[in-house]
Every structure is written in structure tokens, then in C-alpha cells.
Write a protein that holds these residues in place. Structure first.
Motif, PDB file in Angstrom:
ATOM      1  N   MET A 132       0.818  -1.206   0.000  1.00 48.12           N
ATOM      2  CA  MET A 132       0.000   0.000   0.000  1.00 48.12           C
ATOM      3  C   MET A 132       0.858   1.265   0.000  1.00 48.12           C
ATOM      4  SD  MET A 132      -2.891  -1.194   2.773  1.00 48.12           S
ATOM      5  CE  MET A 132      -3.458   0.488   3.046  1.00 48.12           C
ATOM      6  N   ASN A 177       0.915   3.160  -6.367  1.00 54.97           N
ATOM      7  CA  ASN A 177      -0.405   2.895  -5.789  1.00 54.97           C
ATOM      8  C   ASN A 177      -1.039   4.178  -5.262  1.00 54.97           C
ATOM      9  OD1 ASN A 177      -2.482   0.945  -4.690  1.00 54.97           O
ATOM     10  ND2 ASN A 177      -1.778   1.806  -2.753  1.00 54.97           N
ATOM     11  N   ILE A 223      -4.588   6.079  -6.582  1.00 50.84           N
ATOM     12  CA  ILE A 223      -5.706   6.279  -5.651  1.00 50.84           C
ATOM     13  C   ILE A 223      -6.076   7.754  -5.568  1.00 50.84           C
ATOM     14  CG2 ILE A 223      -6.344   6.180  -3.201  1.00 50.84           C
ATOM     15  CD1 ILE A 223      -4.751   3.558  -3.045  1.00 50.84           C
ATOM     16  N   HIS A 282      -9.606   9.289  -6.838  1.00 61.05           N
ATOM     17  CA  HIS A 282     -10.544   9.875  -5.885  1.00 61.05           C
ATOM     18  C   HIS A 282     -10.908  11.311  -6.255  1.00 61.05           C
ATOM     19  CE1 HIS A 282     -12.504  10.798  -2.069  1.00 61.05           C
ATOM     20  NE2 HIS A 282     -11.846  11.943  -2.111  1.00 61.05           N
ATOM     21  N   GLY A 286      -2.260   8.603   0.001  1.00 69.74           N
ATOM     22  CA  GLY A 286      -2.847   7.486  -0.736  1.00 69.74           C
ATOM     23  C   GLY A 286      -3.213   6.329   0.172  1.00 69.74           C
ATOM     24  N   VAL A 287      -2.370   6.078   1.172  1.00 68.31           N
ATOM     25  CA  VAL A 287      -2.664   5.006   2.133  1.00 68.31           C
ATOM     26  C   VAL A 287      -3.947   5.317   2.901  1.00 68.31           C
ATOM     27  CG1 VAL A 287      -1.851   3.917   4.268  1.00 68.31           C
ATOM     28  CG2 VAL A 287      -0.264   4.275   2.367  1.00 68.31           C
ATOM     29  N   HIS A 333      -6.934   4.741   0.600  1.00 69.75           N
ATOM     30  CA  HIS A 333      -7.126   3.303   0.407  1.00 69.75           C
ATOM     31  C   HIS A 333      -7.795   2.681   1.631  1.00 69.75           C
ATOM     32  CE1 HIS A 333      -6.099  -0.715  -1.255  1.00 69.75           C
ATOM     33  NE2 HIS A 333      -5.999  -1.045   0.024  1.00 69.75           N
ATOM     34  N   TYR A 334      -7.322   3.050   2.792  1.00 75.39           N
ATOM     35  CA  TYR A 334      -7.882   2.539   4.055  1.00 75.39           C
ATOM     36  C   TYR A 334      -9.349   2.942   4.190  1.00 75.39           C
ATOM     37  CZ  TYR A 334      -7.889   1.644   9.164  1.00 75.39           C
ATOM     38  OH  TYR A 334      -8.144   1.184  10.437  1.00 75.39           O
ATOM     39  N   GLU A 371     -11.408   3.808   1.686  1.00 77.72           N
ATOM     40  CA  GLU A 371     -12.215   3.168   0.650  1.00 77.72           C
ATOM     41  C   GLU A 371     -12.616   1.759   1.063  1.00 77.72           C
ATOM     42  OE1 GLU A 371      -9.884   3.391  -2.870  1.00 77.72           O
ATOM     43  OE2 GLU A 371     -10.388   5.497  -3.283  1.00 77.72           O
ATOM     44  N   GLU A 372     -11.713   1.072   1.742  1.00 80.82           N
ATOM     45  CA  GLU A 372     -12.037  -0.276   2.217  1.00 80.82           C
ATOM     46  C   GLU A 372     -13.062  -0.247   3.342  1.00 80.82           C
ATOM     47  OE1 GLU A 372      -8.551  -2.435   3.339  1.00 80.82           O
ATOM     48  OE2 GLU A 372      -8.386  -3.315   1.344  1.00 80.82           O
TER      49      GLU A 372
END
Length: 875
Positions: free
Chosen positions: A214, A219, A223, A227, A249-250, A253-254, A256-257
């Protein structure tokens, strides 16, 4: 990897438990709350942790031949409170709900993760403080050549504030302590930093290790672009913050999950610009008591507690951020001062501004809940009411002379169509829940009105059926009624059971009555229940559509919220200026500081009414660069230092300051070293902590800084401490040149005034009477030659015998001899404590042989200490 104890293989489990295990496998680090009927259940190890954390019963579930599944749960309607307790204890919680009607399910009811709640990702009022931000942070490390950079990103999902910063690794500590995140995301490859981060932050902060993939630049880039729906990140000003972009980005990503693509309200990202804002390290924030009091760790007694006169949560959060990030650029500081000046000169406008802001709901957090479909109709209604107040707010500044007030007013977006739609859609009397419907206003949707008309005529139709059946059966007491369990029914008393027609179908037998149904009632029941079901479903759909329409205006609503928050802060400053007699500071670029009758903003508010507050002047200019302040404890030295620091900070935050007059040259940093503390968890003594803080100041301060030192060197021997204090003073004077206030018990440092240009002595005055010492708390020119420590001990309540003996010892020391009291004679190895005359004469001869002028002050101090040690040891 082996199975956890007590967890069955999915092939051995029942269909529902197989479903549970499949979900749990996807969320192994979360406590999984699994909806079963009217309860949220947890199983296996999760159940044990839930049972212990919530103090609820741990039971066991039978699973075919096995009966060893631990189980703990609670009712779904009270889940928010239970989840809040789990999150406050540092757990991450995944909520798995039933997403289809059990009556329509073919086989096992379909379940999906509908919510993720962690310390850094929560929208719950039971967890959040509406006057504080709640940040989720991520940290990445990026090596460029020989240099390693740290990237930090942080977001408050409830307000959509999203910021990043690229910093040197050694600056990461200050940045983290400034942000104070509730949760930190870290790569599993950097797990060695986890313990260090936990030490930096308050207890209970969760450090979540994430998969290393991640934290790749590619990556993160994908992201962020996906977004924000852009082709580059130049528009946000973060294109060169490479390490910070990875962290951002992390975070996305976190989220979005965990939030299932409900993040459209996060519309912007920005950098924390070190050129724009001042960095305040932990000891400065702590020593100046900006947010919390050193006394008990609460806000009571802090600067924030005294000056926070904001009227809405958005303004309260903004004020807190301003205090932790003072401005460094002249133009925005002057704009804030001019805005405060105008509001203070126009009390009628200020009062109306306060009234309007006080009536406005928390737009930021309301928007986040609405956009993620967590909101109730009442909150949507309040957001609409807030939008309706914007024209009145804007009209207050039509004739404003302040450029900042004009800008904030022009930036407000009225959004009249959205406000009107909310007003037309949501009933003013909407309840706190959506369970029973009725929150969509009549006239908003024709289909809904038609469905409701069926329900509204239900009572009349039931009376019609009741009258018809009474006539047909001649049972005058026959009743047509309804309850949620049995639906619609006809109730007949036992005494009239022989009159019941054959076409009546029995539904229930009671002690004194029978309940029946008939085809006409069945048909009506199906019609009315279908209408009610459709009505509830349609209301939910209409409400979701309204929420989506509000979310589509997220950018403008957030801009409105920012403007309202800033207006609230400026209004708060104006109220303080008027009520507390603060003056407008004159801001200059030159490294000066002239304060006339300055006051400590906190102490003056809590001082005893019978003891008037004593104000003090302060002067730094090209001639006076370092002030050595001597004097006894309790005389006000530390308060004076803090006072100067707080006045400078308030000025650069944009506030007026507690003084009669003030001319303040911009500072790039405020450094403080005040008081004694230790860090035993890290194996650091009080003196080590003191030296770490002092070293940080010497390594980071510049000529434009303000340095406030109190009692440096007190944690070691007298000569060591004095040597360090002297050497630090020389270094600051010669190598840094910063404006410096140095409060000390080492009266010997007063000699620096004669040796170094720019150093001036001041002292905290006292006056002596026949039997006591009075501390005047007035700082005046000149050095002090007495610490009055015994007098302070007397004031603290020391026994009179101890005080008297201390005076005798002090007198003996000053005369080089101390006589032991009779009751102690013979109790020790010696009956007297004194410096032997022969040794004293030898020491004097040795001192006279030294060419003092050939030595630096530090060398001279160390040589004297060596000779005294020799004399004391008989050498």
C-alpha cells in the motif's frame, strides 16, 4: 499458519458460521459484530475480548456436535453505545449486517460489512468531542539518495479536513504531537517505529500496521487521482511532497475499504506549509499551557479555556488549530487584527454575528454523516436551517472596511435551491429515528401522499367493518382491533362465542375472549400493510436521494463552514478584546518586543479579587537581546516568562493581546524550557530531559526565535549546572542571537551583563518587613542577590523548628561554620559541619595563583570546582 484455538474449519461449520468465518477471514484484525436476528453477536476470541471489554456475559453456542463456540452479543438497537466503548478501548470494529429480508431469503440470509469503526474512523457522537478534531494519520518513509524523508498525512473524516506534510525524520515527532491523531497507519516494514510513535502520543492511540504494498508511489498516485478525478495533483500543491503523497494514498485506500465508496464529500487536500505556520514543539505547548493545564491535564487553566468565546463547534475546532499553528507571515496576521479591530469597534454587529453563528448547526460533521448516509432527518433539517441563515450573515459585512471580513462574506455560497428542497422535504416535527417513518413532509411526493392516505383512513375503515359485523352477528360488544404481533383481528367475548358465524376464522384464544379474522379484514390488512411498507420504503429512498443531493454540494458547504468557523474565531477575539481590555499589537518585521503593562492572559482571569494583578513591561531591541531575570521562587519569574511567550503567540494567532501597548516583531519559533520533569519510561532522568530540551532549542532556534528559559542546570550539582547555564547563555548570545528571557537562581549569571553586549539584568522584586518577606511580582532593572528560599518554605507550612534550624544553618554557611544542635551531637561521624580554616586558606592561595583573565568563564568555573573538591578532600 495454524488455526486460532476453538475456531472450526469452515467446512465443518453450519452455513451461518461458514458465512461468519468467511467474513472474519477478510477482517482478521477487527472485532467482527455479526447480525443475528435482533442482536449483534461475536464469536470465538472476538467474543472473549468483547465480553471482557464490555463486561457482558460470555456464553457458548451449540454448533451441531460441538458446543465449544464462545459467544457474546448485545441488542442491535443499542449498538452505538457498545461500539463506542470498544473503540475508546482501542479496538477496531467491523459491523456485518443482514442486507436482505429474512422472510424473502432463499437459504442463509445474505450479510455484508456495512460499517467499519476505528479510533480514527468514526462518526459517532458518543465517541467524538464536537470541539476537537479526530484525526486518522498515515506515515511513510522515503529515501532520496542519502537523505530519508518522512511523509505524514492526516484527515478528520467528520470534517473532511485532509492535509499532508513532507518533513525531516527528526521533525516527525513535533508534527505528530501537533496533530495528536487517534490512529496511525504504518507500513508493516516499518514496524520498528510503532513503539516510538506510541511513546510520542498519548496513551490509547492505535498504531495499525498495513501491508507494505500500500505504501508504493504508484499505488498512492492512482488512488489520489481516482478519488479527486484529476489528471495531476498540481492543483492541490502537493505534487512535490512525494513521501506525504504516499501517506495520503494510504489513508484513502484505508477509507475506501472501510467506508464502501461513501467518500465523495472529501473534496480537497492541502499541505501544511512550514513557511506559513509556526511549529510549536511539545514542551512549548505544555509549558505555555496552550491547550491543557500542567496542573491536572484538563483544559481548565489553559489559554484555550480562557480565550475560547466561540459560539459553534466549527469555530471551537478552528480556534484550537490556530493556537497550535500560529501564523508566520505578516499579511494574514494584519488581516486578522484589522478584522478583530472592526468587530471590537462595532458591538452591535459583533452581537448579531454571535447570534447568527450560535444558531448555525455543525455543517462539517453534519455533511460527513449525510454523505455517508448516517444522518437522521432532524440533522438534515438543521443543515437546511443553517443554509437559510447565510444571507443574513453575509449582509452584516456589506459595508465592512476589513479586507478579511469582506473576503469571508463574499466566499459564502447561499445554495437557495438546496435550502428550499430541504425545507420542502423534511417535516419540521421529524423524530429522532426513521423507524416509523413520517419524516418526509406532506406534499413533497404525490405517490407517498397517496400511500399515506390509505393509512390515514384506516381508522374509519375499521369502524365501518366493526359496525357491519356487529349488525350481521348481533354482537354489540364486537371490536375490530390491531396489534403488531397478530395484525388486524375481530375480538369477541366468551359470553358471545355461540353467536360467531361459521365464516369467522379463529386467530387466538384468550382467557375471556376469542380473536378472529374474516376475508374482508384479511384483504384490508394486506392492502394497508402493503401501503405502509411501500410508504416506509419510499420515504427511505426519497431521504437517500436528498442526502445525495446535499453531498453533491459538499465543496461549497465545506467552504461555507470554513468561513463561518473563521468568523466565529474573529468574533471571539473581539469579545476578549472588549471585555478583557486587550490592545491591538503593532506588528513589525524587526526582531524587537516592546510590551507596556503586559499581563498573563490566564493568571489575570483567575487571580484573587482581593489581590490586584501586577502587570509588567518587557523590552527587546537592538540593544537588549537577552534578559537575565533573577529572584526568589514565588516572585513571578516563571509567570513572567510564560506571559511574554503567550502575548507573542496570541499576536501571531491574530488576537489582540493583554497589555496597554505592544510592538511585536515576528518570531519564527517560540522555545521554552520551564520546570522539572522526568521520562522514566524511556530511562531518562529529570536532568536528562532538561538537557534534551535545551539541546533541541540550541540546535533549532534562529535569530528570529523567542527563547524562554527557566532554571536551566538545576538537576545537577551547583557548579555543573551553573557552568551549563553560563555556556548556554554565551552560545545563544554569540551563535544564535535570538531574543531570550533567562530566569535563574544562579545570581552569578548577573556577571554576564558586564561581559556580553546585549545582556541585561532584571529581577523579581521583594520587600522585607520585620517578620516576613512580601513578593511584589514586579520585574525591575538590576540583579537579585537573595533567593529567600527559607521564606518560601515558611509560607508552604514547614514546621517552625525546621524553619528556625534552616536559618541557623544558612547563617553558619555564610560564616563558614555550622554548629550542630546539642540533641544531635555524638550522633554522627562529626560534631561540626564547616570548611576547615586551613583548607580554606589553601583554597584561597590556589585561587590567587590562577590567571582568571586567561580563562574562559566555563574554564574558570571548572577550575574553581576542581580546587574546591581538592580542598574538601584534604588535598
Amino acid at each position: 499458519m495454524g488455526r486460532k484455538p476453538g475456531i472450526k474449519r469452515s467446512g465443518e461449520a453450519t452455513p451461518m458460521m461458514r458465512q461468519y468465518l468467511e467474513v472474519k477471514e477478510r477482517y482478521p484484525d477487527f472485532l467482527l459484530l455479526f447480525r443475528v436476528g435482533d442482536f449483534y453477536e461475536s464469536f470465538y476470541d472476538d467474543a472473549r475480548q468483547v465480553s471482557e471489554a464490555l463486561n457482558i456475559v460470555l456464553t457458548r453456542r451449540s454448533n451441531g456436535a460441538a458446543s465449544d463456540i464462545a459467544m457474546a452479543g448485545f441488542p442491535h438497537h443499542s449498538c452505538e453505545g457498545y461500539i463506542a466503548k470498544l473503540v475508546r478501548k482501542g479496538f477496531k470494529v467491523a459491523v456485518c449486517d443482514q442486507v436482505e429480508d429474512p422472510s424473502e431469503a432463499k437459504g442463509i440470509v445474505r450479510r455484508e460489512i456495512t460499517d467499519i469503526v476505528t479510533p480514527g474512523v468514526t462518526y459517532s457522537d458518543k465517541i467524538l468531542d464536537d470541539r476537537h478534531n479526530n484525526y486518522l494519520s498515515a506515515i511513510s518513509f522515503l529515501k532520496k539518495g542519502r537523505q530519508q524523508r518522512a511523509g505524514i498525512a492526516f484527515i478528520d473524516v467528520t470534517t473532511a479536513e485532509f492535509r499532508v506534510a513532507d518533513v525531516e525524520v527528526d521533525q516527525l515527532k513535533d508534527m505528530l504531537q501537533s496533530v495528536q491523531p487517534a490512529e496511525v497507519l504504518l507500513s508493516s516494514r516499518n514496524r520498528e517505529y510503532a513503539d516510538e510513535i506510541k511513546k510520542i502520543l498519548p496513551p490509547g492511540v492505535l498504531v495499525s500496521l498495513q501491508d507494505d504494498w500500500m505504501f508504493s508511489q504508484e499505488n498512492a498516485e492512482q488512488i489520489l487521482l481516482r478519488h479527486f478525478k484529476t489528471h495531476s495533483l498540481k492543483g492541490f500543491g502537493i505534487e512535490h511532497a512525494y513521501a506525504a503523497r504516499i501517506a495520503a494514498g494510504v489513508i484513502l485506500h484505508y477509507l475506501e475499504e472501510t467506508q464502501q465508496n461513501k467518500l465523495q464529500y472529501i473534496t480537497r487536500i492541502a499541505t501544511v506549509d512550514s513557511h506559513e505556520y509556526m511549529t510549536l514543539d511539545l514542551q512549548t505547548r505544555r509549558n505555555l499551557e496552550i491547550i491543557f493545564s500542567m496542573h491536572d491535564g484538563s483544559m481548565n487553566g489553559s489559554l484555550l479555556h480562557v480565550i475560547d468565546r466561540t459560539r459553534c463547534p466549527m469555530g471551537a475546532r478552528q480556534l484550537r488549530r490556530w493556537l497550535l499553528h500560529p501564523l508566520k507571515q505578516m499579511a494574514p496576521i494584519l488581516q486578522r487584527h484589522d478584522a478583530v479591530d472592526e468587530l471590537s469597534r462595532h458591538p452591535d454587529v459583533r452581537r448579531e454575528l454571535g447570534e447568527v453563528i450560535g444558531s448555525i448547526h455543525d455543517l462539517e460533521r453534519a455533511l460527513s454523516r449525510i454523505a455517508t448516509l448516517r444522518s437522521m432527518p432532524r440533522e438534515v433539517r438543521m443543515l437546511g436551517s443553517a443554509l437559510e441563515q447565510l444571507p443574513r450573515l453575509q449582509g452584516l459585512f456589506d459595508q465592512s472596511e476589513s479586507s478579511r471580513l469582506c473576503f469571508l462574506s463574499r466566499r459564502l455560497s447561499m445554495l437557495p435551491e438546496l435550502a428550499r428542497r430541504i425545507d420542502e422535504a423534511i417535516d419540521p416535527d421529524a423524530g429522532a429515528t426513521m423507524r416509523d417513518g413520517g419524516y418526509i413532509r406532506e406534499g413533497y411526493n404525490a405517490e407517498l401522499d397517496s400511500l399515506r392516505s390509505l393509512s390515514s383512513t384506516a381508522k374509519e375503515r375499521l369502524l365501518e367493518i366493526q359496525q357491519q359485523e356487529r349488525a350481521a352477528t348481533t354482537i354489540s360488544t364486537l371490536k375490530v382491533q390491531y396489534n403488531k404481533v397478530f395484525g388486524y383481528y375481530i375480538e369477541v367475548s366468551r359470553a358471545n362465542s355461540d353467536k360467531v358465524p361459521a365464516y369467522y376464522e379463529k386467530k387466538q384464544t384468550l382467557v375471556n375472549a376469542e380473536r378472529y379474522t374474516i376475508p374482508a379484514l384479511k384483504e384490508y390488512e394486506e392492502t394497508i400493510l402493503t401501503a405502509e411498507e411501500k410508504s416506509l420504503s419510499l420515504e427511505q429512498r426519497l431521504f437517500r436521494e436528498l442526502c445525495q443531493a446535499i453531498a453533491s454540494e459538499a465543496g461549497q458547504i465545506q467552504t461555507n463552514a470554513e468561513s463561518i468557523a473563521e468568523l466565529d474565531c474573529l468574533c471571539s477575539f473581539a469579545v476578549n478584546a472588549d471585555e478583557y481590555r486587550y490592545c491591538k499589537p503593532v506588528m513589525v518585521e524587526e526582531p524587537v518586543l516592546r510590551i507596556q503593562n503586559g499581563r498573563h492572559p490566564v493568571l489575570e482571569r483567575i487571580v484573587d479579587v482581593d489581590e490586584p494583578y501586577v502587570s509588567n513591561d518587557c523590552l527587546f531591541d537592538e540593544r537588549q537581546r537577552m534578559l537575565i531575570v533573577t529572584g526568589p521562587n514565588m516572585a513571578g519569574k516563571s509567570s513572567y516568562l510564560r506571559q511574554i511567550g503567550l502575548i507573542s503567540l496570541l499576536a501571531q494567532v491574530g488576537s489582540f493581546v493583554p497589555a496597554d501597548e505592544a510592538e511585536i516583531g515576528l518570531v519564527d519559533r517560540i522555545f521554552t524550557r520551564v520546570g522539572a520533569s522526568d521520562n522514566l519510561a524511556s530511562g531518562e532522568s529529570t536532568f536528562m530531559v532538561e538537557m534534551n530540551e535545551a539541546a533541541s532549542i540550541l540546535n533549532n532556534a534562529t535569530r528570529s526565535s523567542l527563547i524562554l528559559l527557566d532554571e536551566v542546570g538545576r538537576g545537577t550539582s551547583t557548579y555543573d549546572g551553573m557552568s551549563i547555564a553560563w555556556a548556554m547563555s554565551e552560545y545563544i548570545h554569540s551563535a544564535i542571537g535570538a531574543r531570550t528571557l533567562f530566569a535563574t537562581h544562579y545570581h552569578e549569571l548577573a556577571e554576564l551583563e558586564e561581559r556580553l553586549d546585549g545582556v541585561f539584568n532584571y529581577n523579581a522584586t521583594v520587600t522585607e518587613t520585620a517578620d516576613r518577606v512580601v513578593f511584589l511580582r514586579k520585574i525591575v532593572r538590576g540583579a537579585s542577590d537573595n533567593s529567600y528560599g527559607i521564606e518560601v518554605a515558611r509560607m508552604a507550612g514547614m514546621p517552625s523548628g525546621v524553619i528556625q534550624r534552616a536559618k541557623e544553618i544558612l547563617s553558619g554557611m555564610e560564616g563558614r561554620e555550622i554548629e550542630m544542635p546539642d540533641r544531635l551531637k555524638g550522633c554522627g561521624r562529626t560534631n561540626q559541619i564547616y570548611l576547615f580554616e586551613e583548607e580554606e586558606r589553601a583554597l584561597k592561595r590556589a585561587v590567587q595563583s590562577i590567571d582568571i583573565n586567561s580563562l574562559t568563564p566555563i574554564e574558570a568555573m571548572m577550575e574553581l570546582k576542581r580546587l574546591q573538591d581538592l580542598a574538601a578532600g584534604g588535598g
